[in-house]
Design a protein around this motif. Structure first.
Motif, PDB file in Angstrom:
ATOM      1  N   ARG A 353       3.066 -35.044  57.456  1.00  0.00           N
ATOM      2  CA  ARG A 353       3.010 -34.364  58.634  1.00  0.00           C
ATOM      3  C   ARG A 353       4.057 -33.319  59.113  1.00  0.00           C
ATOM      4  O   ARG A 353       4.606 -33.373  60.203  1.00  0.00           O
ATOM      5  N   LEU A 354       4.691 -32.462  58.089  1.00  0.00           N
ATOM      6  CA  LEU A 354       5.659 -31.902  58.395  1.00  0.00           C
ATOM      7  C   LEU A 354       5.568 -30.622  59.412  1.00  0.00           C
ATOM      8  O   LEU A 354       6.562 -30.528  60.189  1.00  0.00           O
ATOM      9  N   SER A 355       4.184 -30.109  59.240  1.00  0.00           N
ATOM     10  CA  SER A 355       4.022 -29.068  60.334  1.00  0.00           C
ATOM     11  C   SER A 355       4.410 -29.583  61.965  1.00  0.00           C
ATOM     12  O   SER A 355       4.869 -28.937  62.401  1.00  0.00           O
ATOM     13  N   SER A 356       3.648 -30.536  62.104  1.00  0.00           N
ATOM     14  CA  SER A 356       3.945 -31.089  63.413  1.00  0.00           C
ATOM     15  C   SER A 356       5.069 -31.734  63.928  1.00  0.00           C
ATOM     16  O   SER A 356       5.739 -31.595  64.953  1.00  0.00           O
ATOM     17  N   GLY A 357       5.713 -32.486  62.908  1.00  0.00           N
ATOM     18  CA  GLY A 357       6.835 -33.039  62.904  1.00  0.00           C
ATOM     19  C   GLY A 357       8.016 -32.068  63.247  1.00  0.00           C
ATOM     20  O   GLY A 357       8.794 -32.382  64.060  1.00  0.00           O
ATOM     21  N   ILE A 358       8.036 -30.975  62.461  1.00  0.00           N
ATOM     22  CA  ILE A 358       9.142 -30.006  62.511  1.00  0.00           C
ATOM     23  C   ILE A 358       8.910 -29.116  63.979  1.00  0.00           C
ATOM     24  O   ILE A 358       9.812 -28.532  64.495  1.00  0.00           O
ATOM     25  N   GLN A 359       7.723 -28.860  64.209  1.00  0.00           N
ATOM     26  CA  GLN A 359       7.709 -28.257  65.359  1.00  0.00           C
ATOM     27  C   GLN A 359       8.290 -29.018  66.577  1.00  0.00           C
ATOM     28  O   GLN A 359       8.832 -28.529  67.707  1.00  0.00           O
ATOM     29  N   LYS A 360       8.000 -30.283  66.779  1.00  0.00           N
ATOM     30  CA  LYS A 360       8.375 -31.075  67.724  1.00  0.00           C
ATOM     31  C   LYS A 360      10.178 -31.220  67.630  1.00  0.00           C
ATOM     32  O   LYS A 360      10.884 -30.782  68.849  1.00  0.00           O
ATOM     33  N   ALA A 361      10.686 -31.183  66.576  1.00  0.00           N
ATOM     34  CA  ALA A 361      12.027 -31.077  66.463  1.00  0.00           C
ATOM     35  C   ALA A 361      12.707 -29.693  66.882  1.00  0.00           C
ATOM     36  O   ALA A 361      13.847 -30.004  67.524  1.00  0.00           O
ATOM     37  N   THR A 362      12.076 -28.751  66.453  1.00  0.00           N
ATOM     38  CA  THR A 362      12.646 -27.549  67.015  1.00  0.00           C
ATOM     39  C   THR A 362      12.426 -27.281  68.492  1.00  0.00           C
ATOM     40  O   THR A 362      13.136 -26.543  69.110  1.00  0.00           O
ATOM     41  N   ARG A 363      11.322 -27.501  68.858  1.00  0.00           N
ATOM     42  CA  ARG A 363      11.254 -27.605  70.214  1.00  0.00           C
ATOM     43  C   ARG A 363      12.100 -28.279  71.260  1.00  0.00           C
ATOM     44  O   ARG A 363      12.571 -27.930  72.188  1.00  0.00           O
ATOM     45  N   GLN A 364      12.902 -29.471  70.583  1.00  0.00           N
ATOM     46  CA  GLN A 364      13.580 -30.254  71.259  1.00  0.00           C
ATOM     47  C   GLN A 364      15.091 -29.738  70.941  1.00  0.00           C
ATOM     48  O   GLN A 364      15.999 -29.974  71.946  1.00  0.00           O
ATOM     49  N   THR A 365      15.294 -28.954  70.110  1.00  0.00           N
ATOM     50  CA  THR A 365      16.705 -28.490  69.599  1.00  0.00           C
ATOM     51  C   THR A 365      16.968 -27.039  69.777  1.00  0.00           C
ATOM     52  O   THR A 365      17.989 -26.507  70.089  1.00  0.00           O
ATOM     53  N   ASP A 366      15.928 -26.134  69.577  1.00  0.00           N
ATOM     54  CA  ASP A 366      16.446 -24.681  69.288  1.00  0.00           C
ATOM     55  C   ASP A 366      16.920 -24.085  70.405  1.00  0.00           C
ATOM     56  O   ASP A 366      17.880 -23.469  70.479  1.00  0.00           O
TER      57      ASP A 366
END
Length: 491
Positions: A353-366
């Protein structure tokens, strides 16, 4: 005389006699060679040997003029996928679902999580890319805020490591060795350059909450064999950033001072008797805790931050322990001249589930990562603050698991990954290094982890080959026996 005292006495006597035996021969040789005062020089050597020597001394002064005074290292634990963030590869979209060419895969090591799967089909990135900045660098739609500071950062696309599993890779990146027990880079810099603010630790660590469940060990900010007061001090989320720092109810400051003075006298007596360097660390830690009682509450009080600054870091900035909060705290600590500030954010380990996982990570950090750079710049702090963003390795261009946009993941990939750096003597607005059409192999300007570490030390004014510490008969350094400064990214 108890057994421990006997051992210490016998050891000191043996060391003196051994040094004297060697010294008498040296006196004779020195006399024959015409040396002035050979006996005096040997006596100094013998006394230094008996006292343990003075080889392990902090630098006090850097080897050369530093470009950076302090470091903020935003460590993204788990392995951010370079293909979804910074390393644009059109070929992956064109060949989605096809097997990765054998010539590209080569004999590179793959982890046990994919080594037995049926084939290695390529996966198109779960993101779209556009060009930004004066040089037209590509960034994905997942990191729009980082794309907005492209002209202030240096993107390094050619990082590599030999470590393929999380714990060894994290420890290797942070300490220069895949096995635990070595000092972290923050501890090395704290030991070598000392503190710029006597009221705060020179090395502070913050681990953001809510990122993910990939564990991170405090071995990553350990002092190893260096004196223990150079270990990273972890700031916690919540009312008390440092546990047990506040005085208990009913204890006045004058009472705490009196108690510390009393304890100090006992420690000094022990130091005079045993000459244990760890007693110095204990004394330093007690005194630092006392001074931090005033300094830490001031740092943690965000009431004087303008609203437009809080908005710049994002909606989570007022939540203690969030990544945004920790980024703002990092800026406040940089203003107070803390030497090394380490942020850890978990949640980048996307085997499925990379798509949803990396969206969460970048929302938190970018947003917060970019805000930190902008905030430092507008305050005139970026020029002498080295900012680093990156993880322990990258991800594979082929998929792990089912190849659907919602379910596929990517495995660990140590052979090529991306980090970025800013400020502190680093060239801005540039991309360094290049990978092949699949972001799998590096084709230009390789940067090993030891090269990265050597470059960080260089920017702080330290020659990594000369900065050593002798422990158990061996001289150690952060970069072990490797590492070259990456001169191509130096301003």
């Amino acid at each position: 005389m108890d057994d421990l005292q006997k051992f210490a006495f016998e050891k000191s006597r043996r060391d003196f006699l051994r040094g004297s035996a060697l010294g008498l021969g040296s006196i004779a040789l020195g006399t024959m060679l015409g040396c002035k005062n050979p006996g005096e020089q040997v006596v100094k050597q013998v006394l230094a040997s008996a006292a343990g020597g003075d080889e392990n001394q902090p630098l006090v002064n850097p080897h050369f003029v530093p470009k950076a005074k302090r470091v903020i290292y935003m460590f993204q634990s788990g392995g951010p996928s370079q293909m979804e963030l910074f390393d644009y590869k059109p070929k992956l979209y064109q060949m989605h679902g096809q097997e990765i060419p054998a010539s590209v895969l080569g004999t590179a090591r793959v982890s046990g999580m994919t080594s037995n799967q049926n084939g290695f089909p390529l996966a198109a990135p779960a993101a779209t890319f556009k060009q930004y900045g004066a040089n037209g660098a590509y960034f994905s739609d997942l990191v729009p805020h980082t794309a907005g500071i492209v002209d202030d950062i240096c993107v390094v696309k050619s990082m590599f490591t030999e470590q393929i599993n999380h714990e060894p890779a994290v420890i290797f990146t942070q300490t220069g060795n895949q096995l635990s027990g070595r000092p972290s880079i923050g501890s090395w810099i704290s030991y070598g350059l000392g503190s710029l603010n006597n009221n705060l630790p020179s090395f502070i660590v913050m681990v953001s909450k809510g990122g993910g469940d990939q564990p991170i060990s405090n071995l990553a900010w350990s002092n190893g064999f260096l004196p223990s007061h150079h270990q990273g001090v972890q700031f916690m989320s919540g009312k008390d950033p440092v546990l047990y720092l506040s005085s208990p109810d009913g204890v006045e400051k004058v009472d705490r001072r009196r108690a510390l003075n009393f304890i100090r006298e006992f420690n000094l007596l022990q130091k005079d008797k045993w000459q244990d360097p760890e007693i110095d660390s204990r004394l330093n830690q007690y005194e630092m805790a006392y001074r931090m009682q005033m300094a830490v509450p001031e740092i943690a009080d965000l009431s004087n931050e303008p609203q437009h600054i809080l908005d710049m870091y994002g909606p989570d900035v007022k939540t203690p322990g969030s990544y945004a909060y920790n980024c703002l705290m990092a800026r406040r600590l940089a203003e107070k001249d803390v030497r090394f500030i380490q942020l850890y954010h978990l949640g980048w380990d996307h085997h499925g589930r990379l798509s949803s996982g990396i969206q969460k990570a970048t929302r938190q950090t970018d947003q917060a990562s970019a805000a930190l750079v902008k905030d430092l710049k507008q305050r005139g702090l970026l020029d002498d603050t080295l900012v680093v963003w990156g993880g322990e390795f990258g991800r594979t261009s082929f998929c792990q698991g089912k190849l659907t946009q919602e379910e596929f993941g990517r495995d660990h990939h140590p052979g090529a990954y991306t980090i970025w750096m800013a400020g502190g003597g680093v060239k801005n607005g540039m991309v360094y290094g290049e990978t092949d059409d699949f972001a799998h192999n590096i084709v230009k300007d390789k940067v090993h982890v030891h090269d990265f570490q050597a470059t960080m030390l260089h920017l702080m004014g330290i020659d990594h080959e000369k900065f050593t510490y002798k422990s158990q008969g061996r001289r150690y350094r952060l970069t072990d026996v490797a590492g070259e400064v990456v001169k191509g990214i130096l301003a």
